[in-house]
Design a protein around this motif. Structure first.
Motif, mmCIF file in Angstrom:
data_model
loop_
_atom_site.group_PDB
_atom_site.id
_atom_site.type_symbol
_atom_site.label_atom_id
_atom_site.label_comp_id
_atom_site.label_asym_id
_atom_site.label_seq_id
_atom_site.Cartn_x
_atom_site.Cartn_y
_atom_site.Cartn_z
ATOM 1 N N ASP A 79 0.822 -1.209 0.000
ATOM 2 C CA ASP A 79 0.000 0.000 0.000
ATOM 3 C C ASP A 79 0.858 1.263 0.000
ATOM 4 O O ASP A 79 0.411 2.323 -0.411
ATOM 5 C CB ASP A 79 -0.943 0.023 1.207
ATOM 6 C CG ASP A 79 -2.198 -0.815 0.998
ATOM 7 O OD1 ASP A 79 -2.324 -1.442 -0.072
ATOM 8 O OD2 ASP A 79 -3.042 -0.831 1.901
ATOM 9 N N PRO A 110 -6.796 6.372 8.066
ATOM 10 C CA PRO A 110 -7.319 5.488 7.025
ATOM 11 C C PRO A 110 -7.372 4.047 7.526
ATOM 12 O O PRO A 110 -6.506 3.616 8.291
ATOM 13 C CB PRO A 110 -6.294 5.615 5.898
ATOM 14 C CG PRO A 110 -5.579 6.891 6.167
ATOM 15 C CD PRO A 110 -5.580 7.059 7.651
ATOM 16 N N CYS A 114 -6.546 -0.345 2.739
ATOM 17 C CA CYS A 114 -7.445 0.402 1.845
ATOM 18 C C CYS A 114 -6.760 0.812 0.540
ATOM 19 O O CYS A 114 -7.370 1.478 -0.287
ATOM 20 C CB CYS A 114 -8.046 1.609 2.547
ATOM 21 S SG CYS A 114 -6.898 2.953 2.867
ATOM 22 N N TYR A 120 -7.273 5.390 -0.287
ATOM 23 C CA TYR A 120 -8.073 6.056 0.735
ATOM 24 C C TYR A 120 -8.864 7.213 0.132
ATOM 25 O O TYR A 120 -10.038 7.406 0.450
ATOM 26 C CB TYR A 120 -7.190 6.543 1.880
ATOM 27 C CG TYR A 120 -7.975 7.128 3.030
ATOM 28 C CD1 TYR A 120 -8.995 6.410 3.650
ATOM 29 C CD2 TYR A 120 -7.695 8.397 3.513
ATOM 30 C CE1 TYR A 120 -9.722 6.938 4.707
ATOM 31 C CE2 TYR A 120 -8.413 8.938 4.577
ATOM 32 C CZ TYR A 120 -9.424 8.199 5.159
ATOM 33 O OH TYR A 120 -10.144 8.731 6.200
ATOM 34 N N LEU A 123 -11.722 5.696 -1.602
ATOM 35 C CA LEU A 123 -12.683 5.239 -0.602
ATOM 36 C C LEU A 123 -13.529 6.417 -0.098
ATOM 37 O O LEU A 123 -14.745 6.302 0.020
ATOM 38 C CB LEU A 123 -11.928 4.577 0.546
ATOM 39 C CG LEU A 123 -12.724 4.043 1.719
ATOM 40 C CD1 LEU A 123 -12.044 2.823 2.296
ATOM 41 C CD2 LEU A 123 -12.891 5.083 2.798
ATOM 42 N N MET A 138 -18.115 -0.369 0.070
ATOM 43 C CA MET A 138 -17.210 0.299 1.006
ATOM 44 C C MET A 138 -17.869 0.490 2.377
ATOM 45 O O MET A 138 -17.230 0.289 3.404
ATOM 46 C CB MET A 138 -16.753 1.663 0.465
ATOM 47 C CG MET A 138 -15.800 1.585 -0.698
ATOM 48 S SD MET A 138 -14.240 0.820 -0.229
ATOM 49 C CE MET A 138 -14.173 -0.521 -1.394
ATOM 50 N N TRP A 141 -17.853 -2.776 4.176
ATOM 51 C CA TRP A 141 -16.504 -3.115 4.636
ATOM 52 C C TRP A 141 -16.120 -2.261 5.850
ATOM 53 O O TRP A 141 -15.589 -2.770 6.836
ATOM 54 C CB TRP A 141 -15.506 -2.899 3.496
ATOM 55 C CG TRP A 141 -14.075 -3.155 3.875
ATOM 56 C CD1 TRP A 141 -13.548 -4.313 4.365
ATOM 57 C CD2 TRP A 141 -12.993 -2.220 3.795
ATOM 58 N NE1 TRP A 141 -12.195 -4.157 4.589
ATOM 59 C CE2 TRP A 141 -11.832 -2.884 4.246
ATOM 60 C CE3 TRP A 141 -12.887 -0.899 3.379
ATOM 61 C CZ2 TRP A 141 -10.583 -2.266 4.296
ATOM 62 C CZ3 TRP A 141 -11.644 -0.293 3.426
ATOM 63 C CH2 TRP A 141 -10.511 -0.976 3.883
ATOM 64 N N LEU A 142 -16.408 -0.966 5.798
ATOM 65 C CA LEU A 142 -16.019 -0.053 6.871
ATOM 66 C C LEU A 142 -16.928 -0.134 8.091
ATOM 67 O O LEU A 142 -16.485 0.100 9.202
ATOM 68 C CB LEU A 142 -16.069 1.399 6.365
ATOM 69 C CG LEU A 142 -15.030 1.805 5.356
ATOM 70 C CD1 LEU A 142 -15.359 3.170 4.790
ATOM 71 C CD2 LEU A 142 -13.652 1.796 5.977
#
Length: 163
Positions: A79, A110, A114, A120, A123, A138, A141-142
């Motif tokens: 990442d 963040p 991600c 990010y 996102l 999203m 997931w979050l």
């Protein structure tokens, strides 16, 4: 950003765990520090590179004594997170104060995995726009309670107090 009080005797290996808790991450990826052109990281031969120095052998006080005011913490090489760490000042430790201690910050960190800073940003676009093609995925997931503007030093201090 985050502002954290730590003892000068804190080794980079412990700072890694402090930073992970400060970010709300779990530490499941490789990391390293870059200090004055030298790399410090995990000494495990499976993770490491022979040119990486052992992070357990360098403290923040030693870094400060080298007149290094900033250094870099790299995390999750896939990442590509790079954090600039600034040593703002050296203070005497306060009797009765628990260390490490978060004194301030801004915004939520963040979520781990991600996709780095660019992931990010993508996102944030997706969760802001309910019509975005990735919005529902999203948000699932979050979790519905994710707030990119949320910052609570008390939560961070509870997490790092357990280290």
């Amino acid at each position: 950003w985050r502002s954290i009080l730590v003892k000068p005797t804190t080794h980079l290996s412990k700072l890694h765990f402090i930073l992970q808790k400060t970010m709300g991450w779990e530490g499941g990826h490789a990391h390293q520090f870059k200090v004055l052109g030298e790399y410090y990281g995990c000494s495990d031969p499976e993770w490491g590179d022979p040119t990486v120095n052992d992070e357990r052998k360098l403290t923040l006080g030693q870094i400060a004594s080298l007149n290094a005011k900033t250094f870099v913490y790299e995390y999750d090489f896939g990442d590509g997170w790079e954090h600039e760490i600034k040593i703002e000042k050296l203070l005497p430790t306060e009797k009765g104060r628990k260390y490490p201690f978060c004194t301030g910050g801004q915004l939520a960190c963040p979520p781990e995995d991600c996709g780095g800073i660019w992931g990010y940003y993508d996102l944030l676009k997706a969760i802001k726009n309910p019509k975005h093609e990735d919005h529902d995925q999203m948000m699932e997931w979050l979790g519905e309670d994710f707030d990119p503007n949320h910052f609570m030093a008390e939560e961070i201090n509870r997490a790092i107090a357990r280290l």
